[in-house]
Structure formats: C-alpha cells, structure tokens
Design a protein around this motif. Structure first.
Motif, short mmCIF file in Angstrom:
data_model
loop_
_atom_site.label_atom_id
_atom_site.label_comp_id
_atom_site.label_asym_id
_atom_site.label_seq_id
_atom_site.Cartn_x
_atom_site.Cartn_y
_atom_site.Cartn_z
N SER A 27 0.85 -1.17 0.00
CA SER A 27 0.00 0.00 0.00
C SER A 27 0.89 1.23 0.00
O SER A 27 2.12 1.13 0.09
CB SER A 27 -0.93 0.01 1.22
N ARG A 153 -3.96 -6.66 -8.55
CA ARG A 153 -3.78 -6.09 -7.22
C ARG A 153 -5.08 -5.55 -6.64
O ARG A 153 -5.35 -5.66 -5.44
CB ARG A 153 -2.77 -4.95 -7.28
N TRP A 269 -2.69 0.73 -5.14
CA TRP A 269 -1.83 0.91 -3.96
C TRP A 269 -2.33 2.01 -3.03
O TRP A 269 -1.91 2.10 -1.88
CB TRP A 269 -0.40 1.21 -4.40
#
Length: 545
Positions: A27, A153, A269
C-alpha cells in the motif's frame, strides 16, 4: 552545509526508487510516511544541533529536491530501454505514469482511449508503467483460461479492506469453492425456479409502460432488472416498478460504489490510505450495512416465491461443509444484484437503441417474434426462444458492439513472487498487469468483417461475411472467472425483449436525437448510459401478450 543536505536529498530520492522498485509496497502508507519524514530527518542528521540553519524555507527546498530526484528517477527508468516492458509500444505519458489512465477512467472513456491505442500500436499496448492491454485472442484465451493469470492487485486489496469476502474478490481455492455454489445456484434446474420472478416483473413492466406514452425506456428497464434481482437475491424489497422510481436509491448507491471502485482500480496501492478518509470509509460502511439489512430481511421473511438465489448462496439446504456467515452471504448476494442488474439493463437498452436505429432490423425482429410466438403463446417459453434465430443474432450483436464490461472487468497479473510468463510467444515479467480490451477485441477487423456495423445476420448460419471469429466474442469473459449468470441473463433478455416487442410499437421520442445517445455511454467498471427516450404505442390486440 546547504549543498550537503541537498546532495543527500538527491541521493535519498534515488535510493528510495531503487528500494521500492525491488520491494514493491502493498500500500502507499509506508512510502507516504517515508516521503514525509526523510527530508526533515536528513536535515536534522546533517545539520545536527545547528538550529539556526533549520528553517521552513530550507525544508521546502529539501522536500522539492528529494521529490524531484525520486520522480525524475522513476520517470526516466519507466521510459528507458532498461525497463522490462520497454519492448511494448505505447504513448510516452502512459509509460511514465498511471495518472493518465486514471484521468481517462474519471471521464468514463478509458475503453475508447485504449481502442484508439490498439488501432495505433497493434494487439499489445503498454497502457501504464507496468500494464499491458491485449487484443490478441490467442493471448486472451491463455490469460483467462484455467491455469492462466490470477486477478490483479485491486481484487486482492478490495477483498482485504473494503468488503466482506465475496466471489468478485476471492482468489484461489476460496474462489473455486464460491464458484461451485454459484454454478449450483444457476444451473438449469435452479433457473427453472427463478422464471416466475422474471415473468412477474416483466408483466408488471408492460402494465406500467401502458400508463405512459413517452418514457426513458432505460430507466424503466433499470427498475425491472433491480426488482428481479431484488426478488432473486434478497426475497424482494426494492419494488421500483410499483413506485415508478428508485425509492431507496439502490441504483445510485451501486453506481457510486462502482465509480469509486473503478477509479481506485487504476491506482490500487492507494486503497489503504483512502480508507482512512472519514467520508470514504463511511460510504463503504453504509453500503455494507445496506446489504446486511437486506440479508436480515430475507433471512426473516423467506423467499419471494420458491427457491431463490439466496437459498443457494446462504446454503439453506446445508450442502456445503462450512455454512457462510450472514455477512458473507449478504456480500455475495449483493454481487448478484450489482452484476446482473445494471449489466442486463444496459444490454437491453442498447439492443432497443440499435434496433430503433436500424428500422429494417427492428421490423424483421418483430415479424420473427410474431411468427414464432402466436397470440396466446407464452413469450417467456425458452423452447420458443430457441426458434428466434434473428433475435438471437441481435442480442449477440448488441453484446459485441456494447459489452457491459468494456474492459472485461479488471486486470490479471503475473505474480511478483513467481517467474515471468510466456503468453502467446511473448514474455511478461513478474509484476506485469494485463487487461483484456473486450471492446477493442469485439470491434477488431481481424476478427469481424465491418466490425463497427450492427449486422445481426453475421450470427446466422447463412451469413456470407468473410470474417467471423466466435472465439473473439467474449462478452461474459472466459475461464474460471467468467460470468456465472450468463445463461440467466440471456433467458431474461429474450423474455423481456419478446414481451416488449409483442406489446408495443416503439420509436425515438420526438425531439430526441438517437444518433447522439452513444455519446452518453461511460465506463464505471461496467458501462452506464444516459436516457433513451422512446414513444410507446400499444399494438393491436391480436399481437399483444
């Protein structure tokens, strides 16, 4: 002393880039913390106790040099021949940053932008620093099939942070177990139990439309599909057709949720930091609570008719070894509402627009329906639907030209912890995200003659068109993550279109510019569209249902 601090700020920026390039963060929280504390830490370390040299202006300069060094290093590497994806063509701005794709996604036109890129660069286009968009159907098949690439992701992080574990975010064995339940819930026997719900709501739609002359047909179809899925997934509760509006704002909630998710998918992210923003976190909690309330209502009141989707997803028959919690069942059921309401409504609305824009096709469809479904016949009879070959071609052509998920619902990824993959003879290094450009594939001249034209006859056995590649037709995706409800969606679309064309003559409303309607289509993960104003005239009694 100033030059020493600034020199170390440059070095620190380069070191950060090298480190995070080798150790990708899960992250943005850790990088953000480091970006904040490193410049003042450098100043304190180098200047020591000399407080007179520690001032705000010097700190701003240090930040500027540190961030400039980091940013320039990242950009130069991404556009350099040393990047692992350097051999793939694409615009310079896309190679340098994901922010350009984020901007296009914000405008709802990313899928059109990617289509233009494929026209310029070919079947493999670099659309981000580590992203490739693909239209080569051989590669697409390998990417999506069993043993292909896993979800990207965004799905990992949304499954961890924003919702209870649902089938859309499940990975590996968890997805396999959930898919087994969904396949059981949508097998032919189960779908037979659901047909009365479609009949009830479609008949109600016709009754309500007869009360009006000119309507936004897309809005009414939205209400129809939400009511059907509300009945199916939660035992009822929406009643939009009865009220003539979205009383609880279900559609608005879902589209806001999808819009936010579509933007976050461009830069996954950032999802953890965004979750700390009070308004964003609260919106996610409210959406989850809404699904929970519907689940509690269904558990208390039971099904609207016979066995419904909830019966299978919540494992009321005690088939599974581990019974899902109410929260997990609610999450999966609401996935059904999201996946099967707006997508089906969009396809039905697009089909009507395409037929009204092509009067000869509209007339041929109506004649076929009248000849197969005689006065007094059941317009929802699946056996009759199998005889409607031209209508089937029209639905397929709608799904080809206007896929409900223009970008195939998200990316796949070559895992970072695994070696790179060879796909269709091309190498993709670890960490590469790959998107399947469904809209571009469906309009690719290599696969379909006259790809931008509405030609339902291309789907008939008598078609004389030179190019027609069925393997390049993927409106429901492919492989283990394909649409579990595609057969139900087709059954629903056949029934609704049959009953509408048997009941009404349609035309664009006076003053409505039908040619401009496609400009209203935007991608918010799924495709969304603006009003489609039509005038409805009830047909003569011998043709009506």
């Amino acid at each position: 002393m100033h030059s020493s601090v600034f020199l170390w700020a440059v070095v620190s920026g380069l070191v950060n880039h090298v480190y995070f390039n080798q150790h990708e963060p899960q992250s943005a929280i850790l990088p953000f913390i480091l970006l904040v504390i490193e410049p003042p830490a450098l100043m304190a370390l180098i200047d020591g106790a000399n407080s007179t040299s520690f001032n705000c202006l010097r700190l701003l300069y240090t930040y500027a040099i540190f961030l400039s060094s980091l940013s320039l290093s990242i950009i130069l590497y991404r556009i350099s021949p040393f990047h692992p994806l350097a051999q793939y063509p694409g615009p310079l701005i896309s190679k340098a940053t994901r922010l350009w794709d984020l901007w296009n996604a914000y405008g709802g036109r990313k899928y059109l932008y990617h289509s233009r890129l494929h026209e310029m660069y070919g079947p493999y286009v670099r659309t981000g620093p580590n992203e490739i968009s693909v239209t080569d159907i051989d590669a697409v098949t390998q990417i999506l099939r069993h043993g292909g690439l896993g979800k990207g992701r965004f799905y990992e992080r949304i499954g961890q942070d924003y919702t209870p574990p649902a089938i859309i975010s499940a990975l590996g064995e968890v997805h396999t177990a959930k898919r087994r339940v969904w396949d059981r819930a949508l097998n032919p026997t189960a779908m037979h139990d659901y047909e009365p719900l479609i009949v009830k709501r479609a008949t109600q739609l016709v009754s309500r439309l007869k009360e009006h002359g000119t309507v936004d047909i897309g809005c009414w179809i939205d209400m129809l599909t939400f009511d059907i899925m509300g009945d199916l997934a939660f035992g009822g509760g929406f009643e939009m057709l009865r009220e003539g509006r979205d009383v609880n704002g279900v559609g608005e909630r879902i589209r806001a949720f999808l819009t936010a998710g579509n933007l976050l998918a461009q830069i996954p992210w950032i999802m953890k930091p965004v979750g700390f923003i009070p308004h964003v976190g609260q919106a996610a909690k409210e959406f989850d609570k809404f699904a929970q309330d519907l689940a509690i209502q269904r558990a208390k009141n039971g099904a609207a008719g016979g066995k419904d989707l909830w019966y299978h997803i919540a494992d009321e028959a005690d088939v599974e070894q581990e019974k899902p919690t109410l929260q997990i069942a609610a999450a999966d059921s609401f996935v059904a509402v999201i996946a099967a309401s707006d997508t089906t409504a969009y396809t039905l609305t697009s089909a009507i627009w395409l037929l009204l824009s092509n009067p000869e096709c509209y007339q041929r469809v109506q004649q076929e329906i009248d000849s197969v479904i005689a006065n007094g016949d059941d317009p929802f009879d699946a056996n009759k639907h199998r005889e409607l070959h031209y209508l089937s071609g029209c639905i397929n052509e709608t799904l080809r030209l206007h896929p409900a998920l223009p970008s195939n619902g998200g990316t796949r990824q070559v895992r970072l912890e695994q070696p790179g993959r060879f796909i269709a003879g091309r190498y993709f290094p670890p960490g590469t995200s790959i998107s399947v450009a469904t809209h571009s594939i469906h309009r690719n001249l290599d696969y379909f003659s006259h790809p931008d034209r509405f030609l339902p006859e291309r789907w008939l056995a008598s078609s004389k068109l030179e190019k027609h590649e069925p393997s390049a037709f993927i409106p429901f995706s492919l492989g283990p993550a394909n649409c579990a409800g595609q057969k139900f969606a087709m059954r629903e679309m056949f029934g609704v279109l049959c009953v509408l064309f048997k009941s009404f003559e349609m035309k664009f409303a006076d003053g409505f510019d039908g040619e401009e309607w496609p400009e209203s289509i935007k991608e918010i993960y799924i495709a969304a569209r603006g009003p489609l104003m039509v005038t409805l005239t009830p047909r003569s009694h011998e043709n009506q249902v």
